[in-house]
Motif scaffolding. Structure first.
Motif, PDB file in Angstrom:
ATOM      1  N   GLU A 162       0.836  -1.198   0.000  1.00  0.00           N
ATOM      2  CA  GLU A 162       0.000   0.000   0.000  1.00  0.00           C
ATOM      3  C   GLU A 162       0.872   1.251   0.000  1.00  0.00           C
ATOM      4  O   GLU A 162       0.616   2.207  -0.740  1.00  0.00           O
ATOM      5  CB  GLU A 162      -0.927  -0.007   1.216  1.00  0.00           C
ATOM      6  N   PHE A 163       1.945   1.231   0.789  1.00  0.00           N
ATOM      7  CA  PHE A 163       2.801   2.414   0.895  1.00  0.00           C
ATOM      8  C   PHE A 163       3.415   2.787  -0.450  1.00  0.00           C
ATOM      9  O   PHE A 163       3.480   3.963  -0.806  1.00  0.00           O
ATOM     10  CB  PHE A 163       3.909   2.191   1.941  1.00  0.00           C
ATOM     11  N   ILE A 164       3.868   1.763  -1.198  1.00  0.00           N
ATOM     12  CA  ILE A 164       4.552   2.131  -2.444  1.00  0.00           C
ATOM     13  C   ILE A 164       3.628   2.112  -3.660  1.00  0.00           C
ATOM     14  O   ILE A 164       4.044   2.487  -4.749  1.00  0.00           O
ATOM     15  CB  ILE A 164       5.815   1.280  -2.718  1.00  0.00           C
ATOM     16  N   GLY A 165       2.372   1.686  -3.468  1.00  0.00           N
ATOM     17  CA  GLY A 165       1.417   1.764  -4.569  1.00  0.00           C
ATOM     18  C   GLY A 165       1.289   0.494  -5.381  1.00  0.00           C
ATOM     19  O   GLY A 165       1.227   0.532  -6.614  1.00  0.00           O
ATOM     20  N   LEU A 166       1.256  -0.646  -4.694  1.00  0.00           N
ATOM     21  CA  LEU A 166       1.074  -1.941  -5.364  1.00  0.00           C
ATOM     22  C   LEU A 166      -0.157  -2.636  -4.781  1.00  0.00           C
ATOM     23  O   LEU A 166      -0.508  -2.397  -3.617  1.00  0.00           O
ATOM     24  CB  LEU A 166       2.278  -2.845  -5.099  1.00  0.00           C
ATOM     25  N   PRO A 167      -0.797  -3.520  -5.535  1.00  0.00           N
ATOM     26  CA  PRO A 167      -1.877  -4.316  -4.934  1.00  0.00           C
ATOM     27  C   PRO A 167      -1.320  -5.273  -3.880  1.00  0.00           C
ATOM     28  O   PRO A 167      -0.148  -5.659  -3.962  1.00  0.00           O
ATOM     29  CB  PRO A 167      -2.445  -5.120  -6.119  1.00  0.00           C
ATOM     30  N   LEU A 207       9.171   0.386  -8.726  1.00  0.00           N
ATOM     31  CA  LEU A 207       8.034  -0.078  -9.543  1.00  0.00           C
ATOM     32  C   LEU A 207       8.312  -0.031 -11.044  1.00  0.00           C
ATOM     33  O   LEU A 207       7.551  -0.584 -11.823  1.00  0.00           O
ATOM     34  CB  LEU A 207       6.787   0.758  -9.237  1.00  0.00           C
ATOM     35  N   ARG A 208       9.369   0.664 -11.455  1.00  0.00           N
ATOM     36  CA  ARG A 208       9.649   0.755 -12.897  1.00  0.00           C
ATOM     37  C   ARG A 208      10.453  -0.434 -13.386  1.00  0.00           C
ATOM     38  O   ARG A 208      10.286  -0.889 -14.516  1.00  0.00           O
ATOM     39  CB  ARG A 208      10.437   2.035 -13.204  1.00  0.00           C
ATOM     40  N   GLY A 209      11.344  -0.925 -12.516  1.00  0.00           N
ATOM     41  CA  GLY A 209      12.153  -2.080 -12.898  1.00  0.00           C
ATOM     42  C   GLY A 209      11.321  -3.350 -12.873  1.00  0.00           C
ATOM     43  O   GLY A 209      10.140  -3.323 -12.521  1.00  0.00           O
ATOM     44  N   LYS A 210      11.963  -4.457 -13.242  1.00  0.00           N
ATOM     45  CA  LYS A 210      11.260  -5.758 -13.166  1.00  0.00           C
ATOM     46  C   LYS A 210      10.932  -6.072 -11.716  1.00  0.00           C
ATOM     47  O   LYS A 210       9.885  -6.617 -11.401  1.00  0.00           O
ATOM     48  CB  LYS A 210      12.179  -6.867 -13.699  1.00  0.00           C
ATOM     49  N   VAL A 213      11.115  -7.791  -1.265  1.00  0.00           N
ATOM     50  CA  VAL A 213      11.183  -7.800  -2.731  1.00  0.00           C
ATOM     51  C   VAL A 213       9.798  -7.453  -3.235  1.00  0.00           C
ATOM     52  O   VAL A 213       8.804  -7.999  -2.728  1.00  0.00           O
ATOM     53  CB  VAL A 213      11.561  -9.196  -3.286  1.00  0.00           C
ATOM     54  N   VAL A 214       9.712  -6.566  -4.214  1.00  0.00           N
ATOM     55  CA  VAL A 214       8.408  -6.212  -4.791  1.00  0.00           C
ATOM     56  C   VAL A 214       8.484  -6.322  -6.308  1.00  0.00           C
ATOM     57  O   VAL A 214       9.553  -6.229  -6.900  1.00  0.00           O
ATOM     58  CB  VAL A 214       7.971  -4.766  -4.418  1.00  0.00           C
ATOM     59  N   SER A 215       7.317  -6.519  -6.902  1.00  0.00           N
ATOM     60  CA  SER A 215       7.223  -6.468  -8.365  1.00  0.00           C
ATOM     61  C   SER A 215       5.775  -6.229  -8.757  1.00  0.00           C
ATOM     62  O   SER A 215       4.856  -6.681  -8.062  1.00  0.00           O
ATOM     63  CB  SER A 215       7.720  -7.780  -8.988  1.00  0.00           C
ATOM     64  N   LYS A 216       5.615  -5.534  -9.869  1.00  0.00           N
ATOM     65  CA  LYS A 216       4.253  -5.383 -10.414  1.00  0.00           C
ATOM     66  C   LYS A 216       3.763  -6.721 -10.950  1.00  0.00           C
ATOM     67  O   LYS A 216       2.571  -6.961 -11.066  1.00  0.00           O
ATOM     68  CB  LYS A 216       4.266  -4.340 -11.539  1.00  0.00           C
ATOM     69  N   ASP A 217       4.745  -7.566 -11.307  1.00  0.00           N
ATOM     70  CA  ASP A 217       4.420  -8.875 -11.866  1.00  0.00           C
ATOM     71  C   ASP A 217       4.278  -9.881 -10.709  1.00  0.00           C
ATOM     72  O   ASP A 217       5.269 -10.355 -10.152  1.00  0.00           O
ATOM     73  CB  ASP A 217       5.559  -9.273 -12.811  1.00  0.00           C
ATOM     74  N   LYS A 218       3.033 -10.214 -10.383  1.00  0.00           N
ATOM     75  CA  LYS A 218       2.808 -11.058  -9.201  1.00  0.00           C
ATOM     76  C   LYS A 218       3.381 -12.467  -9.385  1.00  0.00           C
ATOM     77  O   LYS A 218       3.751 -13.123  -8.402  1.00  0.00           O
ATOM     78  CB  LYS A 218       1.316 -11.108  -8.866  1.00  0.00           C
ATOM     79  N   GLY A 263      10.303   5.471  -0.450  1.00  0.00           N
ATOM     80  CA  GLY A 263       9.524   6.715  -0.432  1.00  0.00           C
ATOM     81  C   GLY A 263       9.971   7.707  -1.494  1.00  0.00           C
ATOM     82  O   GLY A 263       9.269   8.678  -1.752  1.00  0.00           O
ATOM     83  N   ALA A 264      11.129   7.465  -2.127  1.00  0.00           N
ATOM     84  CA  ALA A 264      11.546   8.345  -3.227  1.00  0.00           C
ATOM     85  C   ALA A 264      10.719   8.002  -4.461  1.00  0.00           C
ATOM     86  O   ALA A 264      10.170   6.893  -4.568  1.00  0.00           O
ATOM     87  CB  ALA A 264      13.030   8.148  -3.524  1.00  0.00           C
ATOM     88  N   SER A 265      10.612   8.962  -5.395  1.00  0.00           N
ATOM     89  CA  SER A 265       9.821   8.665  -6.595  1.00  0.00           C
ATOM     90  C   SER A 265      10.376   9.368  -7.829  1.00  0.00           C
ATOM     91  O   SER A 265      11.121  10.346  -7.729  1.00  0.00           O
ATOM     92  CB  SER A 265       8.353   9.047  -6.370  1.00  0.00           C
ATOM     93  N   VAL A 266       9.986   8.828  -8.976  1.00  0.00           N
ATOM     94  CA  VAL A 266      10.308   9.418 -10.279  1.00  0.00           C
ATOM     95  C   VAL A 266       8.983   9.637 -10.978  1.00  0.00           C
ATOM     96  O   VAL A 266       8.198   8.689 -11.125  1.00  0.00           O
ATOM     97  CB  VAL A 266      11.208   8.471 -11.116  1.00  0.00           C
ATOM     98  N   ASP A 267       8.707  10.867 -11.394  1.00  0.00           N
ATOM     99  CA  ASP A 267       7.400  11.198 -11.981  1.00  0.00           C
ATOM    100  C   ASP A 267       6.255  10.695 -11.101  1.00  0.00           C
ATOM    101  O   ASP A 267       5.282  10.103 -11.598  1.00  0.00           O
ATOM    102  CB  ASP A 267       7.274  10.610 -13.398  1.00  0.00           C
TER     103      ASP A 267
END
Ligand code: PLP
Length: 348
Positions: free
Chosen positions: A52-57, A170-173, A194-199, A160-164
């Motif tokens: 939730e903090f970094i913006g992932l499901p 979240l931009r990397g794999k 470890v996080v990824s947009k790809d579950k 907590g840092a961000s780009v755009d």
């Protein structure tokens, strides 16, 4: 150590210090009293809060023992064995330990001149299959140019840092995080994520880590975070916004005092202030003067700590000769910051 030395050591302004309070004590106590100490519901909760903090499901993060194992697991999931993994030479040695454990071929690259981050020109022109890209000192790097390379964003120093306005990681794999004692938050000394947009990648890592009671005979390993660690991590994560705010205030105080600080920020990059790095041609003298005034400071990465032959990486080498890391952490008082500023200015 003489008693006198112990007293004066205690009075020192430390270079870095974790900020822990009754919330963390209570969180750990609750787990101890519950009788369930290994990985369990607290770990799941921490993983989901982190998402939730970094913006992932929910479900897209897996908690592990530390940042180094997080790096290893990321490389393992990308099947790095015998493939070229680019690493910046100016970084924590954990990057090369993880690459070695994953049996990858390491490809060391320099940083961009005057910055602590990997040179994107060198990276995009290289034949790397995979890259570990740390956002050093909380200064985010925009990796959108890395089209054909699988990037593991190393956010150990940059939660907590961000780009755009998109969180780093979240931009990397994959993205990895460290909760070592003196990082932006700690899960009780050690810990990682470890996080990824790809579950499916996260599920693969979770499967690797769940080694017990398996009938398939696949090779696995115990990289579990414990419930005590996770409970402390959750308590810290709740405080992270206020921690980041205080760090940012301290960094601004250094800047307002016109100390030359390492800062590589442009409009689309939102940093977090993990380190306050002073630029100076006389690091040893500044550190000595601060020490004499009861203030600890360090060269953040020394030349012998570079991950490759220093002569081959001129930008990284130059940085090691021109930087002093000043104290910056949430519990540092404004009086102490002002004292640090005075000593630095008197000796500049
Ligand atoms: C950039 C970076 N990556 C990875 C790590 C490794 O994390 P850990 O100490 O939790 O293994 C660290 C620091 O310790 C780090 O600074």
């Amino acid at each position: 150590m003489l008693k006198q030395d112990i007293i004066s050591k205690n009075k020192m302004i430390k270079h870095n210090s974790p900020t822990l309070g009754t919330e963390e004590e209570q969180a750990a106590l609750k787990v101890i009293q519950s009788g369930w100490l290994a990985h369990g519901s607290e770990v799941v909760e921490f993983e989901n809060e982190f998402c939730e903090f970094i913006g992932l499901p929910e479900g897209n993060a897996v908690a592990v023992t530390n940042g180094t194992s997080a790096l290893f697991l990321a490389l393992w999931a990308l099947q790095a064995q015998d493939r070229k993994v680019a690493l910046p030479v100016y970084a924590c040695s954990s990057l090369r330990h993880a690459a070695a454990m994953a049996r990858a071929k390491e490809l060391l690259l320099d940083v961009d001149h005057g910055t602590p981050n990997i040179s994107l020109d060198q990276l995009t022109q290289s034949d790397a299959d995979i890259a570990i890209v740390p956002h050093m000192y909380g200064l985010p790097l925009d990796i959108s140019a890395c089209k054909d390379i699988d990037v593991v964003e190393d956010c150990a120093q940059a939660i907590g840092a961000s780009v755009d306005n998109v969180s780093v990681g979240l931009r990397g794999k994959l993205g990895i995080y460290s909760f070592y004692a003196t990082k932006l938050i700690t899960s009780g000394g050690h810990g990682g994520m470890v996080v990824s947009k790809d579950k499916t990648i996260i599920d693969t890592i979770r499967n690797y880590k769940e080694f017990d009671q398996r009938r398939d005979r696949k090779k696995r390993f115990n990289f579990h975070m414990t419930d005590i660690q996770a409970a402390i991590g959750s308590a810290q994560l709740k405080k992270l916004p206020q921690f980041l705010q205080r760090r940012s205030e301290i960094f601004e105080l250094y800047k307002q005092a016109e100390l030359p600080m390492l800062d590589t920020i442009s409009d689309n990059l939102t940093p977090v202030r993990y380190r306050a790095v002073l630029l100076t041609k006389r690091p040893a003298e500044i550190i000595k003067s601060l020490q004499a005034a009861g203030i600890e400071s360090i060269v953040p990465v020394e030349d012998w700590e570079l991950l490759g032959e220093k002569e081959l990486f001129p930008n990284a080498l130059e940085l090691t000769k021109q930087t002093v890391s000043l104290p910056i952490y949430p519990s540092l008082s404004t009086d102490d910051v002002n004292k640090i500023i005075t000593v630095v200015k008197d000796n500049f």
